[in-house]
Design a protein around this motif. Structure first.
Motif, short mmCIF file in Angstrom:
data_model
loop_
_atom_site.label_atom_id
_atom_site.label_comp_id
_atom_site.label_asym_id
_atom_site.label_seq_id
_atom_site.Cartn_x
_atom_site.Cartn_y
_atom_site.Cartn_z
N ILE A 127 11.01 80.62 58.11
CA ILE A 127 10.05 79.70 57.49
C ILE A 127 8.65 80.32 57.47
CG2 ILE A 127 8.84 77.48 57.81
CD1 ILE A 127 11.50 76.31 58.81
N LEU A 128 8.25 80.91 58.61
CA LEU A 128 6.90 81.49 58.69
C LEU A 128 6.75 82.70 57.77
CD1 LEU A 128 5.97 81.14 62.47
CD2 LEU A 128 5.14 79.80 60.53
N THR A 129 7.81 83.50 57.65
CA THR A 129 7.75 84.64 56.72
C THR A 129 7.55 84.13 55.30
OG1 THR A 129 9.18 85.97 58.13
CG2 THR A 129 8.97 86.68 55.84
N TYR A 130 8.26 83.05 54.97
CA TYR A 130 8.11 82.48 53.62
C TYR A 130 6.69 81.95 53.39
CZ TYR A 130 8.70 79.66 49.47
OH TYR A 130 8.53 79.12 48.22
N ILE A 131 6.21 81.13 54.33
CA ILE A 131 4.90 80.49 54.14
C ILE A 131 3.76 81.53 54.13
CG2 ILE A 131 3.17 78.98 55.25
CD1 ILE A 131 5.53 77.23 56.20
N THR A 132 3.83 82.47 55.08
CA THR A 132 2.71 83.43 55.19
C THR A 132 2.77 84.54 54.13
OG1 THR A 132 3.89 84.70 56.87
CG2 THR A 132 2.37 83.02 57.67
N ASN A 133 3.77 84.47 53.25
CA ASN A 133 3.85 85.43 52.15
C ASN A 133 4.02 84.73 50.81
OD1 ASN A 133 3.87 88.25 53.47
ND2 ASN A 133 5.25 87.01 54.71
N SER A 134 3.67 83.44 50.77
CA SER A 134 3.70 82.68 49.52
C SER A 134 2.35 82.00 49.38
CB SER A 134 4.79 81.60 49.56
OG SER A 134 6.04 82.18 49.80
N PHE A 135 2.16 81.27 48.31
CA PHE A 135 0.96 80.44 48.09
C PHE A 135 -0.33 81.27 48.21
CE2 PHE A 135 3.88 77.83 51.00
CZ PHE A 135 4.73 77.48 49.97
N GLY A 136 -0.27 82.53 47.86
CA GLY A 136 -1.46 83.38 47.93
C GLY A 136 -1.67 84.05 49.29
N GLY B 167 2.77 74.57 48.21
CA GLY B 167 2.03 74.54 49.47
C GLY B 167 0.71 73.82 49.34
N GLU B 168 0.63 72.90 48.39
CA GLU B 168 -0.66 72.27 48.07
C GLU B 168 -1.02 71.10 48.99
OE1 GLU B 168 2.16 71.92 46.40
OE2 GLU B 168 2.16 70.23 45.01
N GLY B 169 -0.06 70.61 49.80
CA GLY B 169 -0.35 69.47 50.67
C GLY B 169 -0.52 68.20 49.88
N LEU B 170 -1.21 67.21 50.46
CA LEU B 170 -1.46 65.96 49.74
C LEU B 170 -2.84 65.43 50.12
CD1 LEU B 170 -0.58 63.59 47.92
CD2 LEU B 170 0.69 62.65 49.85
N SER B 171 -3.76 65.55 49.20
CA SER B 171 -5.14 65.07 49.37
C SER B 171 -5.66 65.37 50.78
CB SER B 171 -5.23 63.59 49.06
OG SER B 171 -4.80 63.33 47.76
N ASN B 172 -6.18 64.30 51.44
CA ASN B 172 -6.66 64.47 52.81
C ASN B 172 -5.64 64.00 53.83
OD1 ASN B 172 -9.16 65.75 53.22
ND2 ASN B 172 -10.18 64.09 52.14
N LEU B 173 -4.40 63.81 53.40
CA LEU B 173 -3.36 63.30 54.30
C LEU B 173 -2.54 64.43 54.91
CD1 LEU B 173 -1.92 60.32 52.23
CD2 LEU B 173 -3.25 60.13 54.32
N ILE B 174 -2.12 65.37 54.08
CA ILE B 174 -1.27 66.46 54.54
C ILE B 174 -1.93 67.80 54.19
CG2 ILE B 174 1.01 67.54 54.28
CD1 ILE B 174 1.89 64.58 53.39
N PRO B 175 -2.17 68.66 55.20
CA PRO B 175 -2.90 69.90 54.92
C PRO B 175 -2.12 70.87 54.02
CG PRO B 175 -2.15 69.84 57.20
CD PRO B 175 -1.87 68.50 56.62
N PRO B 176 -2.82 71.61 53.16
CA PRO B 176 -2.17 72.63 52.36
C PRO B 176 -1.84 73.86 53.21
CG PRO B 176 -4.53 72.63 51.93
CD PRO B 176 -4.26 71.50 52.89
N LEU B 177 -1.01 74.75 52.68
CA LEU B 177 -0.62 75.96 53.42
C LEU B 177 -1.21 77.19 52.73
CD1 LEU B 177 3.11 74.93 53.90
CD2 LEU B 177 1.26 74.68 55.55
#
Lengths: 216, 139
Positions: free
Chosen positions: B111-120, B51-61
């Motif tokens: 998808i939202l359950t996964y994202i909002t309970n992963s990556f910290g 969920g790290e994104g890409l620099s200033n191009l794609i936001p992290p999650l």
């Protein structure tokens, strides 16, 4: 008997260490041809390797870039477009690692050819470079005539890009390593972290290679 | 003898209860594991395995505060994408497009359950009903 076994063991260990210590040379890819030349009054057969032909593109700063701009450099080339929704973000996430590793090395460069020059104008490429967080002249994003870019892809032994309705453009995710003689020395899957790590190792090997002959 | 049988039964029962977990846990796991697969297919190329994104191009999650503040909008973003929108994540501004997904509410919920309970992040289950409600208020 036991002494003999120990001796064999020591020899094997030495052989294993020695083998690991020597630096391998990278292979040279592409078609090759031969040419008979006269060297010191004698006729000898010389190998002609496939090389990257001449080109002219523009980078993210609006500067004209040709094969001469890369004279004396080892470089990695790839093909991408800034609006690519599929593999490009992975490729450039990995390429950023290569950039960080070698950005202060004077004889190394990265060139990324846009396969969508209609959209990817110089200002768009500059914006993309800023977004990626790259500056200076160690990573150039290039654009030019579409046919020139597409034809050049063949010299890098990657698939010719195609336009499709759904994916917009279909292209390979390869990173191609080119030496100072403009010969292909490696091809890596830019979407695979491990393969890109291998490429970083190969770039170091290639930089250590001593070969005074540099293609003009 | 009788005591031993009772003790044995209690033991077996407690093992069963402990291994199954509660119904809510089961529901969470179903959403989360389904979401993991969908994330790999639809989100990971751009947003990354961590969920790290890409620099200033794609936001992290990884910005839990952003996810909490914009909880109601998340379903809309996943479903409809973004066009030239300015998003401030982890204190950095991102301007750009995100492609639309147009998938059923249950998949968005996964998808939202996964994202909002992963990556910290730790926000609990996002249910299909919640997503259906949120989708009505998309801007």
């Amino acid at each position: 008997m036991r002494k003999l076994a120990t001796l064999i063991g020591v020899i094997l260990l030495y052989a294993a260490c020695k083998n690991g210590g020597t630096q391998a040379t990278l292979p040279i890819y592409g078609n090759r041809d031969t040419k008979t030349i006269t060297k010191d009054g004698k006729q000898v057969v010389d190998t002609i390797y496939q090389t990257i032909p001449a080109f002219r593109f523009v980078n993210q700063y609006g500067d004209s870039i040709t094969q001469n701009s890369l004279k004396g450099d080892i470089y990695v080339a790839d093909f991408f477009f800034t609006t690519c929704p599929s593999i490009c973000p992975i490729m450039h996430r990995n390429m950023l690692k290569v950039y960080s590793e070698f950005k202060n090395v004077s004889d190394f460069k990265i060139i990324s050819h846009s396969i969508d020059p209609k959209h990817d104008s110089v200002p768009i490429l500059k914006k993309y470079a800023d977004g990626l967080g790259i500056s200076g002249n160690s990573w150039w994003l290039l654009q030019g005539k579409k046919d020139d870019t597409y034809n050049l892809s063949a010299s890098y032994l990657v698939r010719r890009p195609e336009e499709s309705a759904k994916e917009l453009f279909i292209h390979d995710g390869y990173f191609v390593l080119i030496d100072k003689q403009k010969r292909i020395r490696g091809s890596y899957d830019g979407t695979d972290e491990k393969d890109v790590a291998r490429m970083i190792g190969d770039i170091k090997t290639l930089r250590a290679e001593t070969n005074p002959q540099i293609a003009q | 003898m009788k005591f031993k049988i009772i003790a044995g039964l209690v033991l077996i029962l407690s093992v069963i209860i402990a291994s199954c977990g509660s119904a809510e846990d089961m529901e969470f796991k179903r959403y989360y594991l389904g979401g993991e697969q969908l994330y790999k297919q639809r989100c990971q190329n751009c947003h990354g395995t961590k969920g790290e994104g890409l620099s200033n191009l794609i936001p992290p999650l990884t910005d839990s505060t952003f996810l909490k503040t914009n909880k109601k909008q998340l379903a809309c973003i996943v479903n409809n994408g973004l066009k030239g929108a300015l998003v401030v994540v982890n204190g950095k501004s991102f301007v750009g497009d995100m492609p639309a997904n147009n998938i059923p509410p249950v998949d968005i919920a996964r998808i939202l359950t996964y994202i909002t309970n992963s990556f910290g992040n730790k926000m609990g289950t996002v249910k299909s009903e919640d997503v259906a409600l949120s989708l009505k208020d998309c801007k």
